[in-house]
Design a protein around this motif. Structure first.
Motif, PDB file in Angstrom:
ATOM      1  N   ALA A  11      33.971  45.246  55.202  1.00 21.52           N
ATOM      2  CA  ALA A  11      33.710  45.139  53.769  1.00 21.52           C
ATOM      3  C   ALA A  11      34.584  45.700  52.747  1.00 21.52           C
ATOM      4  N   ALA A  12      35.044  44.741  52.371  1.00 20.24           N
ATOM      5  CA  ALA A  12      36.376  45.003  51.880  1.00 20.24           C
ATOM      6  C   ALA A  12      36.167  45.099  50.191  1.00 20.24           C
ATOM      7  N   GLN A  13      37.344  45.595  49.625  1.00 19.60           N
ATOM      8  CA  GLN A  13      36.966  45.632  48.028  1.00 19.60           C
ATOM      9  C   GLN A  13      37.305  44.414  47.357  1.00 19.60           C
ATOM     10  N   PRO A  14      36.229  44.052  46.221  1.00 16.33           N
ATOM     11  CA  PRO A  14      36.429  42.840  45.635  1.00 16.33           C
ATOM     12  C   PRO A  14      37.970  42.615  45.067  1.00 16.33           C
ATOM     13  N   TRP A  15      38.221  41.186  45.254  1.00 17.99           N
ATOM     14  CA  TRP A  15      39.428  40.803  44.880  1.00 17.99           C
ATOM     15  C   TRP A  15      39.675  40.477  43.174  1.00 17.99           C
ATOM     16  N   ARG A  16      40.732  41.366  42.504  1.00 12.72           N
ATOM     17  CA  ARG A  16      41.114  40.954  41.082  1.00 12.72           C
ATOM     18  C   ARG A  16      42.514  40.980  41.057  1.00 12.72           C
ATOM     19  N   LEU A  17      42.951  40.190  40.153  1.00 11.68           N
ATOM     20  CA  LEU A  17      44.444  39.767  40.185  1.00 11.68           C
ATOM     21  C   LEU A  17      45.001  40.996  39.326  1.00 11.68           C
ATOM     22  N   ARG A  18      45.720  41.739  39.623  1.00  8.14           N
ATOM     23  CA  ARG A  18      46.473  42.886  39.205  1.00  8.14           C
ATOM     24  C   ARG A  18      47.989  42.749  38.905  1.00  8.14           C
ATOM     25  N   PRO A  19      48.822  43.126  38.087  1.00  7.06           N
ATOM     26  CA  PRO A  19      50.067  43.145  37.909  1.00  7.06           C
ATOM     27  C   PRO A  19      50.723  43.999  39.367  1.00  7.06           C
ATOM     28  N   PRO A  20      51.620  43.379  40.159  1.00  8.23           N
ATOM     29  CA  PRO A  20      52.116  44.195  41.173  1.00  8.23           C
ATOM     30  C   PRO A  20      52.914  45.294  40.517  1.00  8.23           C
ATOM     31  N   PRO A  21      52.887  46.413  41.296  1.00  9.02           N
ATOM     32  CA  PRO A  21      53.522  47.733  40.977  1.00  9.02           C
ATOM     33  C   PRO A  21      55.055  47.589  41.176  1.00  9.02           C
ATOM     34  N   SER A 104      46.850  30.420  55.180  1.00  8.95           N
ATOM     35  CA  SER A 104      47.667  30.424  53.862  1.00  8.95           C
ATOM     36  C   SER A 104      47.197  29.447  53.128  1.00  8.95           C
ATOM     37  N   ALA A 105      46.929  28.094  53.333  1.00 10.11           N
ATOM     38  CA  ALA A 105      46.403  27.178  52.367  1.00 10.11           C
ATOM     39  C   ALA A 105      44.905  27.630  51.732  1.00 10.11           C
ATOM     40  N   TYR A 106      44.272  28.051  52.745  1.00 10.27           N
ATOM     41  CA  TYR A 106      42.890  28.438  52.393  1.00 10.27           C
ATOM     42  C   TYR A 106      42.825  29.481  51.359  1.00 10.27           C
ATOM     43  N   ILE A 107      43.805  30.615  51.371  1.00 10.80           N
ATOM     44  CA  ILE A 107      43.913  31.871  50.486  1.00 10.80           C
ATOM     45  C   ILE A 107      44.321  31.147  49.052  1.00 10.80           C
ATOM     46  N   SER A 108      45.345  30.308  49.172  1.00  2.75           N
ATOM     47  CA  SER A 108      45.631  29.688  48.041  1.00  2.75           C
ATOM     48  C   SER A 108      44.527  29.122  47.008  1.00  2.75           C
ATOM     49  N   ALA A 109      43.932  28.204  48.074  1.00  2.00           N
ATOM     50  CA  ALA A 109      42.684  27.495  47.417  1.00  2.00           C
ATOM     51  C   ALA A 109      41.483  28.425  46.899  1.00  2.00           C
ATOM     52  N   MET A 110      41.394  29.421  47.544  1.00  2.00           N
ATOM     53  CA  MET A 110      40.381  30.634  46.921  1.00  2.00           C
ATOM     54  C   MET A 110      40.844  31.097  45.880  1.00  2.00           C
ATOM     55  N   VAL A 160      36.733  39.756  49.525  1.00  2.00           N
ATOM     56  CA  VAL A 160      37.854  40.202  50.334  1.00  2.00           C
ATOM     57  C   VAL A 160      39.159  40.420  49.345  1.00  2.00           C
ATOM     58  N   ASN A 161      40.104  41.183  49.783  1.00  2.00           N
ATOM     59  CA  ASN A 161      41.379  41.590  49.031  1.00  2.00           C
ATOM     60  C   ASN A 161      42.172  40.294  49.222  1.00  2.00           C
ATOM     61  N   LEU A 162      42.227  39.296  48.517  1.00  2.00           N
ATOM     62  CA  LEU A 162      43.123  38.109  48.952  1.00  2.00           C
ATOM     63  C   LEU A 162      44.457  38.422  48.809  1.00  2.00           C
ATOM     64  N   GLU A 163      44.979  39.321  47.637  1.00  2.00           N
ATOM     65  CA  GLU A 163      46.156  39.570  47.356  1.00  2.00           C
ATOM     66  C   GLU A 163      46.842  40.290  48.676  1.00  2.00           C
ATOM     67  N   ALA A 164      46.065  41.383  49.101  1.00  2.00           N
ATOM     68  CA  ALA A 164      46.750  42.004  50.343  1.00  2.00           C
ATOM     69  C   ALA A 164      46.679  41.153  51.473  1.00  2.00           C
ATOM     70  N   ILE A 165      45.582  40.226  51.716  1.00  2.00           N
ATOM     71  CA  ILE A 165      45.744  39.368  53.005  1.00  2.00           C
ATOM     72  C   ILE A 165      46.937  38.403  52.773  1.00  2.00           C
ATOM     73  N   SER A 166      47.325  37.827  51.723  1.00  2.00           N
ATOM     74  CA  SER A 166      47.990  37.081  51.452  1.00  2.00           C
ATOM     75  C   SER A 166      49.449  37.808  51.572  1.00  2.00           C
ATOM     76  N   ASP A 167      49.729  38.817  51.232  1.00  2.00           N
ATOM     77  CA  ASP A 167      50.966  39.765  51.402  1.00  2.00           C
ATOM     78  C   ASP A 167      51.393  40.061  52.696  1.00  2.00           C
ATOM     79  N   HIS A 168      50.401  40.214  53.679  1.00  2.00           N
ATOM     80  CA  HIS A 168      50.547  40.773  55.055  1.00  2.00           C
ATOM     81  C   HIS A 168      50.067  39.962  55.804  1.00  2.00           C
ATOM     82  N   LEU A 169      49.849  38.542  55.662  1.00  2.00           N
ATOM     83  CA  LEU A 169      49.344  37.244  56.361  1.00  2.00           C
ATOM     84  C   LEU A 169      50.151  37.099  57.897  1.00  2.00           C
TER      85      LEU A 169
END
Length: 243
Positions: A11-21, A104-110, A160-169
């Motif tokens: 159980a991951a942390q909720p995903w929210r869009l944040r500016p990348p550091p 990858s396509a599923y993540i973009s759709a989510m 799920v942390n979509l940003e982290a999953i996408s970055d490390h897919l």
């Protein structure tokens, strides 16, 4: 020796869009934050004199995905010991799955799903389902992804942390290099309609798991236990030692 059954056609942390550091700050933060986290798990009761059967879920899953499977195995008898006395890999090979994965396509759709605040959960799920449908065409796969849609203070987000999953897919879809084979019995249990265990994977399966057998459940896709529950339970129990 590798034994296999013929593939059925068909159980991951909720995903929210944040500016990348900034890159330097991100790298420093990653180095300082690499640490173990508590294992999120659920225990389903069984006989205390029997060794446990450990079930591990895959990407976008949670410890709740195998609750029905766990209960069924406890009722019907399962078991046996040692650190890893035998192993079952469900619809995945010990190779990179990037060439056949559509995640990858599923993540973009989510990420593109938009849900107004304050909607009833059933309405929100239906709205998300409608928005995912053009990309995720299988209804059972959409329902699986939608288990990650949660309400937090009136807002619907992905847990799920979509940003982290996408970055490390690419890393997630890859498989590490191992030279020492696993000596115990192994079952690679795939869905006949899924591309994740292919005949081209057999040499690597045999190299790393010399006592492996490969089976396919006819009519099942990637989420084998969801598509063909009874057949899945039967295959697992047939592979495990008798009670």
């Amino acid at each position: 020796m590798l034994r296999r059954l013929p593939r059925a056609r068909a159980a991951a942390q909720p995903w929210r869009l944040r500016p990348p550091p900034p890159p330097a700050a991100a790298a420093a933060a990653a180095r300082s934050l690499v640490t173990a986290v508590p294992l999120v798990h659920a225990e389903v009761g069984g006989r205390g004199d029997r060794p446990p059967l450990l079930l591990l879920h895959g990407l976008f899953g949670s410890h709740g995905n195998f609750q029905a499977v766990a209960r069924a195995l406890v009722r019907r008898g399962s078991g046996k010991p040692d650190l890893v006395e035998r192993l079952i890999s469900v619809d995945i090979s010990p190779i990179s799955t990037a060439p056949v994965s559509e995640f990858s396509a599923y993540i973009s759709a989510m990420k593109s799903v938009k849900i107004p605040d304050g909607l009833p959960r059933s309405v929100a799920r239906q709205l998300a389902d409608d928005q995912l449908r053009p990309v995720v065409q299988l209804p059972q796969l959409r329902q699986f992804l939608l288990t990650n849609l949660v309400e937090v203070e009136g807002h619907y987000i992905w847990r799920v942390n979509l940003e982290a999953i996408s970055d490390h897919l690419a890393d997630i879809m890859n498989f590490p290099t191992f030279h020492k084979p696993y000596p115990g019995p192994a079952l690679f249990l795939g869905g006949s309609n899924s591309p994740y265990i292919s005949s081209k994977d057999y040499p690597e399966i045999q190299r790393l798991f010399p006592k492996a057998e490969v089976q396919y459940i006819k009519g099942a896709g990637h989420i084998v236990h969801q598509d063909k529950f009874e057949e899945f339970i039967t295959a697992v129990l047939n592979f495990l030692p008798p009670p």
